[in-house]
Design an enzyme around this catalytic site. Structure first.
Site, PDB file in Angstrom:
ATOM      1  N   MET A  67      15.164  43.169  45.036  1.00 33.58           N
ATOM      2  CA  MET A  67      14.045  43.299  45.981  1.00 33.58           C
ATOM      3  C   MET A  67      13.895  44.775  46.296  1.00 33.58           C
ATOM      4  O   MET A  67      14.887  45.483  46.453  1.00 33.58           O
ATOM      5  CB  MET A  67      14.356  42.520  47.250  1.00 33.58           C
ATOM      6  CG  MET A  67      13.262  42.604  48.267  1.00 33.58           C
ATOM      7  SD  MET A  67      13.743  41.697  49.737  1.00 33.58           S
ATOM      8  CE  MET A  67      12.913  42.694  50.944  1.00 33.58           C
ATOM      9  N   ALA A  68      12.660  45.243  46.401  1.00 34.65           N
ATOM     10  CA  ALA A  68      12.436  46.649  46.750  1.00 34.65           C
ATOM     11  C   ALA A  68      11.043  46.833  47.333  1.00 34.65           C
ATOM     12  O   ALA A  68      10.108  46.113  46.990  1.00 34.65           O
ATOM     13  CB  ALA A  68      12.600  47.540  45.526  1.00 34.65           C
ATOM     14  N   ILE A  69      10.950  47.821  48.199  1.00 36.78           N
ATOM     15  CA  ILE A  69       9.683  48.287  48.752  1.00 36.78           C
ATOM     16  C   ILE A  69       9.541  49.748  48.343  1.00 36.78           C
ATOM     17  O   ILE A  69      10.504  50.520  48.418  1.00 36.78           O
ATOM     18  CB  ILE A  69       9.667  48.170  50.303  1.00 36.78           C
ATOM     19  CG1 ILE A  69       9.810  46.717  50.752  1.00 36.78           C
ATOM     20  CG2 ILE A  69       8.408  48.806  50.886  1.00 36.78           C
ATOM     21  CD1 ILE A  69       8.642  45.823  50.424  1.00 36.78           C
ATOM     22  N   GLU A 105      23.943  39.816  46.971  1.00 29.82           N
ATOM     23  CA  GLU A 105      24.955  40.847  47.149  1.00 29.82           C
ATOM     24  C   GLU A 105      24.214  42.154  47.386  1.00 29.82           C
ATOM     25  O   GLU A 105      23.137  42.386  46.836  1.00 29.82           O
ATOM     26  CB  GLU A 105      25.884  40.935  45.943  1.00 29.82           C
ATOM     27  CG  GLU A 105      25.170  41.193  44.657  1.00 29.82           C
ATOM     28  CD  GLU A 105      26.037  40.939  43.445  1.00 29.82           C
ATOM     29  OE1 GLU A 105      25.864  41.685  42.470  1.00 29.82           O
ATOM     30  OE2 GLU A 105      26.858  40.013  43.462  1.00 29.82           O
ATOM     31  N   ASN A 110      24.360  50.087  52.232  1.00 29.39           N
ATOM     32  CA  ASN A 110      22.929  49.856  52.465  1.00 29.39           C
ATOM     33  C   ASN A 110      22.735  49.086  53.776  1.00 29.39           C
ATOM     34  O   ASN A 110      22.366  47.909  53.791  1.00 29.39           O
ATOM     35  CB  ASN A 110      22.308  49.109  51.277  1.00 29.39           C
ATOM     36  CG  ASN A 110      20.800  49.125  51.311  1.00 29.39           C
ATOM     37  OD1 ASN A 110      20.188  49.427  52.335  1.00 29.39           O
ATOM     38  ND2 ASN A 110      20.199  48.776  50.188  1.00 29.39           N
ATOM     39  N   TYR A 117      18.479  41.504  56.030  1.00 25.69           N
ATOM     40  CA  TYR A 117      18.956  40.181  55.642  1.00 25.69           C
ATOM     41  C   TYR A 117      19.478  39.404  56.850  1.00 25.69           C
ATOM     42  O   TYR A 117      19.212  38.213  56.998  1.00 25.69           O
ATOM     43  CB  TYR A 117      20.037  40.294  54.561  1.00 25.69           C
ATOM     44  CG  TYR A 117      19.563  40.960  53.288  1.00 25.69           C
ATOM     45  CD1 TYR A 117      18.301  40.707  52.763  1.00 25.69           C
ATOM     46  CD2 TYR A 117      20.373  41.861  52.611  1.00 25.69           C
ATOM     47  CE1 TYR A 117      17.864  41.313  51.606  1.00 25.69           C
ATOM     48  CE2 TYR A 117      19.943  42.483  51.445  1.00 25.69           C
ATOM     49  CZ  TYR A 117      18.688  42.204  50.944  1.00 25.69           C
ATOM     50  OH  TYR A 117      18.257  42.814  49.795  1.00 25.69           O
TER      51      TYR A 117
END
Length: 154
Positions: A67-69, A105, A110, A117
């Protein structure tokens, strides 16, 4: 996410990851039937992909693979929006098979991702020591899980 989205998704991946996926891995995820979502924002002239999420269904569970923005769109609540919509979409898409848990994971360093999460209800269930490569060695992976309730996909 479609194959046409892969170049934009790959560009975001290269911005934000120290060890980015290849374009082929994104295409393989789409071909494998993973639940691949993009988040788009509309500007004055066009829609632009600003984030993506890949969930891998496995029986009645799923793994959050990636997942990334985009860097320019971070710290606006888009990660929360993207992940919530992705989970909701996965639950709806798998209504007949069910989906009870999602695992992930994340690098121990981070803290922004861990906080995101946790905000969505994930909890740490384990620690995988010396898992992720770094420029100076290895770092631990925090293993997290979300037990899905009826709150999603209603």
């Amino acid at each position: 996410m479609t194959l046409a989205d892969v170049p934009a998704v790959y560009a975001i991946e290269q911005q934000v990851q120290t060890h980015p996926w290849s374009q082929q891995l994104f295409m393989d995820s789409i071909a494998a039937g993973h639940h691949c979502t993009v988040l788009e924002q509309q500007d004055r002239e066009r829609s632009q992909i600003v984030g993506f999420c890949i969930l891998q269904p496995v029986l009645d569970e799923a793994n959050l693979l990636l997942m990334a923005i985009a860097q320019a769109s971070q710290k606006q609540g888009l990660g929360y929006q993207l992940l919530e919509q992705s989970i909701d979409g996965l639950v709806k898409a798998r209504a007949s098979q069910g989906c009870n848990m999602i695992f992930l994971e994340v690098r121990q360093s981070n803290q922004a991702a861990i906080a995101l999460y946790e905000k969505l209800g994930f909890a740490q269930i384990d620690l995988r020591k010396n898992y992720y490569p770094t420029s100076t060695g290895k770092e631990h992976a925090v293993i997290m899980a979300l037990t899905l309730s009826m709150n999603f996909a209603q």
